[in-house]
Design an enzyme around this catalytic site. Structure first.
Site: not given
Length: 894
Positions: A557-558, A560, A562, A672
């Site tokens: 994701g934005g 980093g 997972v 979000d």
């Protein structure tokens, strides 16, 4: 030869302007006052004219460049969701050598309003961090060795605008020159948009020099003025004091100025009272272009406590470039006082008396009559702060001990000797160090004032809020200093606040801050948050992920990557690791910990703990075995969900969001909401995740939070986008996009589709209104949805996407409607399945909804209980149950 070519170009340009009517086209927004300002607005790097979100037409810049072959036309690789419009930001003109525009002026005898739009994004074949350049307008230096990349990072904004008022001259054209810096290798200049407007007589009188106004503001013999006719100016700040953000389209007379909320600049424990006029405000002789009426309808005053007011100031603090003169324009409109000597106050600027004995009613002779006054102060090279303070004047014994302000504009004045407006680029390490102290020294104002004001003091503090015009870099840090301060934190142990997106490699402040009372490596985590979740060492995390083995990556994701991990021998967890090379996401990291450590709900992802060791930022969550909702609604991905399963997941997510909006001590806005942030566990229970952008606080009781726009493009609330005011209805809009995504099995944005179909929200609304929605639903669902269920579901999603938040349902209403849709589907299929019945026996909050509204509302309100998914998790969090419960109020919601 060059001179001849230049003359020929001017002649052809003048002829072209006459033929095309550029001087009379008036490229401006619709319906702005009585003055139809004529403007030249250029979409740099574009090959054709285009309209922006305000329906203004931006023409191509090509015919105004003296050497068109020197400029590279390009488009940005990415579109940040905070952009107010694709025009002019998605195209750019890049210059690898010195290049100039020759821009015609509507009226060379008046000031020229010049705006430069910058979007320091990723452009093909250009590294934006290498862009250092200078800009001159005629003989005035606007920017020198300027880095828009550093400026945007300092402001925590994807784009920004530099605004100037250029002194009048004799030349009918303006030469605007861009020159890459000689000091940096591979440097280049660029610009996205240019606006050239013939400004009205905004600066019609010379301002008073602060420190010389010993008597009344009207006593010209006792107040020195500063000639400004030959000075060019840069707009540094423009504030609607005590009011909300005013978008450019709502500015007066087509000037397209932005007026920002002032709360971010308030300094001291005394914030005053934001007030709205209770009478009609009219200009009454003041030119309407000075400021929109909305500025004069709202104001900030000190409040009703005369005893407190008499020993305090109403104070704002601003970060500015040293060694410049600054003009402060104060806008006033007193809609309360009906005679003189009712509210009288002094004005101090940087410890100097700018005006004494200000009585707004006496100045205007009328109730609710706007007026403005200008003051100038020199900021020497020993400071980079500008202070404005108002204090009640006591000598005349006015009826009220109070002061007020409606609007404030601050302009930097050019150095007449060098005709320079350029300031330095922000230096991250120096700025961070300067604002690292947990407390700032208190200041006294008015050292040169009369006896009546010698005892005034400033009660220290700071405030949190929005963004600025220009490159006032550290205002974000000042804002977050107050916002992140934790009562009881030890100032000596490090800063108790966190900046927004301020993490350069030189950021010394990120190396030593307090975490739960212990010194760790990067951000301040409150004691409450630290005690409510587990702290992991980096060694434990590496063991859990097999040293971050790529085979364990389950998502990116934005923030980093997972990873799937194992802790305590057999417990599966999801480990989200910030990208250590980017050093981004510090604010999101802290927000996630502070938020989730205090929340426990069946439909919210549980935070187990975090690691902040050796520069790493790592979050550890319960493992969600089925991944994201998005993975299960597209053909070819994981297990394709049935319609009933999709409904149940949507209901679970709605329960989680409804709890955030109504079940905690303060309203929490997720900000979000999207299908990748709705996760599903092994039992197909939906959980809302990723709280890095969430907003909360007591200020939500006024209905909104003014904030820089953040979120995911395609899901963004258009009203939030336009007004920069965040409400819980912003989450409702995003969830409406999720509902249509679940129904249609297509992304929120798909650029490969025809223009009218790119945005799922727009396309689905159009189809719903044209009664063709069934044509675009997921083919795998066709014939499997009860028509009544589909109708209810579509109506719900459509209401969520209303253009104005006030027209959208609450998340509780959405939840009720979805429960009803599921009931309709169950009835159509002949009742619930065995597994569903069994699940409802085990989970009372999932019990079968009734058809009447009251029963359904009662049912979904019961989901505000603090329920965990399993006994093991309950055992793990039992030690902090009392603290967690203290965070919640009326379980029936607001």
């Amino acid at each position: 030869m060059k001179a001849k070519n230049h003359i020929l170009f001017l002649s052809l340009l003048s002829l072209s302007l006459l033929l095309n009517g550029i001087h009379g086209t008036g490229h401006h927004g619709p319906g702005h006052g009585h003055h139809r300002l004529k403007a030249l607005i250029l979409n740099c790097g574009s090959s054709a004219s285009e309209k922006d979100a305000d329906e203004r037409t931006w023409e191509t810049d090509e015919k105004y460049i003296l050497s068109p072959d020197k400029g590279v036309m390009t488009k940005s690789d990415t579109q940040d969701p905070s952009l107010p419009s694709t025009v002019p930001y998605m195209t750019a003109r890049i210059f690898k050598s010195e290049t100039a525009y020759l821009l015609p002026l509507q009226n060379s005898t008046s000031r020229t309003l010049l705006r430069l739009h910058f979007y320091p994004s990723s452009y093909p074949n250009f590294n934006i961090s290498n862009s250092y350049f200078s800009v001159t307008a005629g003989r005035v230096t606007l920017l020198s060795n300027f880095s828009s990349y550093l400026a945007a990072q300092a402001l925590s904004q994807a784009y920004f605008i530099k605004e100037y008022y250029l002194a009048a001259g004799k030349d009918p054209t303006l030469t605007l020159t861009f020159k890459p810096s000689d000091k940096y290798a591979n440097s280049f200049a660029f610009v996205n948009g240019i606006e050239v407007i013939s400004a009205p007589a905004l600066f019609d009188a010379d301002p008073v020099l602060a420190g010389t106004a010993a008597g009344s503001i009207n006593d010209d013999q006792q107040a020195s003025t500063v000639p400004i006719e030959a000075s060019s100016m840069e707009t540094m700040f423009r504030l609607n004091v005590g009011g909300q953000y005013i978008a450019p389209a709502n500015d007066s007379d087509g000037l397209m100025r932005s007026w920002y909320d002032d709360t971010v600049y308030l300094y001291g424990a005394w914030y005053g009272v934001a007030t709205q006029a209770n009478v009609t405000v009219n200009y009454k002789g003041l030119p309407s272009y000075m400021a929109p009426l909305d500025v004069y309808r709202t104001y900030r005053r000190m409040g009703p406590e005369a005893t407190v007011n008499s020993v305090a100031n109403l104070t704002w603090i601003f970060q500015v470039d040293p060694s410049f003169m600054y003009l402060l324009r104060l806008h006033w409109c007193d809609s309360d006082m009906t005679r003189t000597n009712q509210r009288v106050f002094d004005v101090f600027v940087n410890n100097k008396t700018a005006a004494s004995e200000i009585d707004v009613f006496a100045l205007t002779g009328s109730v609710a009559a706007p007026t403005k006054r200008d003051y100038v102060v020199h900021v020497n090279n020993n400071t980079d702060q500008l202070w404005l303070a108002l204090h009640p004047y006591k000598a005349s014994k006015p009826e009220f001990a109070d002061a007020l302000l409606n609007g404030l504009e601050i302009f930097k004045l050019s150095d007449n000797a060098k005709s320079n407006l350029a300031g330095p680029n922000p230096v991250m390490s120096d700025l961070m160090k300067k604002y690292q102290d947990a407390e700032m020294e208190p200041k006294s104002f008015g050292s040169d004032q009369k006896e009546s004001g010698t005892s005034t003091v400033v009660i220290t503090g700071a405030a949190g809020g929005a963004a600025a015009v220009g490159i006032a870099a550290v205002i974000i840090l000042v804002a977050y200093k107050r916002k992140r301060r934790v009562p009881g934190a030890d100032p000596a142990s490090g800063p108790s606040w966190l900046p927004i997106s301020w993490n350069s490699s030189n950021n010394s402040a990120s190396k030593s801050s307090t975490m739960g009372g212990k010194s760790q490596g990067g951000v301040y985590i409150s004691n409450d948050a630290a005690s409510n979740c587990r702290y992991f060492s980096l060694a434990e995390i590496k063991t859990a992920t097999k040293n971050f083995d790529e085979s364990n990556v389950i998502g990116v994701g934005g923030f980093g990557k997972v990873y799937k991990g194992i802790i305590d021998n057999d417990t599966q967890v999801a480990i989200k690791r910030s990208n250590p090379s980017s050093e981004q996401g510090v604010n999101e990291f802290q927000t996630e910990i502070e938020m989730l450590s205090q929340l426990r709900h069946r439909h919210l992802v549980s935070l187990i703990g975090f690691c902040e060791d050796n520069g790493e930022m790592i979050l550890v969550y319960d493992y969600m075995g089925k991944g994201t909702l998005r993975e299960h609604i597209y053909k070819g991905n994981k297990t394709t969900l049935s319609w009933k399963q999709r409904l149940e997941i949507c209901i679970g997510a709605a329960r989680g969001l409804h709890y955030l909006h109504t079940g905690a001590k303060y309203t929490i806005i997720h900000r979000d909401v999207k299908t990748t942030n709705i996760l599903v566990d092994d039992k197909w229970v939906a959980k809302v995740s990723d709280f890095g952008l969430s907003k909360t606080g007591p200020n939500m009781n006024k209905g909104h939070v003014s904030t820089v726009v953040k979120g995911s493009f395609g899901y963004l609330d258009p009203e939030y986008f336009r007004r920069q005011q965040l409400t819980e209805k912003s989450d409702v809009y995003s969830f409406g996009v999720v509902l249509f995504e679940v129904l249609c099995a297509r992304p929120a944005l798909n650029p490969s589709l025809p223009k009218e179909q790119v945005s799922l929200a727009d396309w689905a609304l159009r189809c719903a209104r044209n009664k063709t929605l069934e044509d675009i639903i997921d083919p795998q669902l066709k014939g499997k949805i009860n028509p009544e269920c589909l109708k209810k579901f579509a109506e719900t999603a459509e209401k969520c996407l209303a253009d104005h938040g006030v027209d959208r349902p609450t998340m509780g209403d959405v939840l009720w409607s979805l429960e009803l849709a599921l009931q309709l589907q169950d009835n159509h299929e002949g009742g619930s399945t065995t597994s569903r019945t069994k699940n409802r026996k085990n989970n009372p909050e999932n019990s079968e909804p009734k058809m009447d509204q009251n029963s359904l509302i009662a049912m979904h309100r019961s989901t505000l209980s603090l329920g965990d998914d399993d006994e093991e998790h309950k055992t793990r969090t039992s030690d902090t149950t009392e603290d967690i419960f203290s965070m919640f109020v009326d379980q029936k919601g607001r």
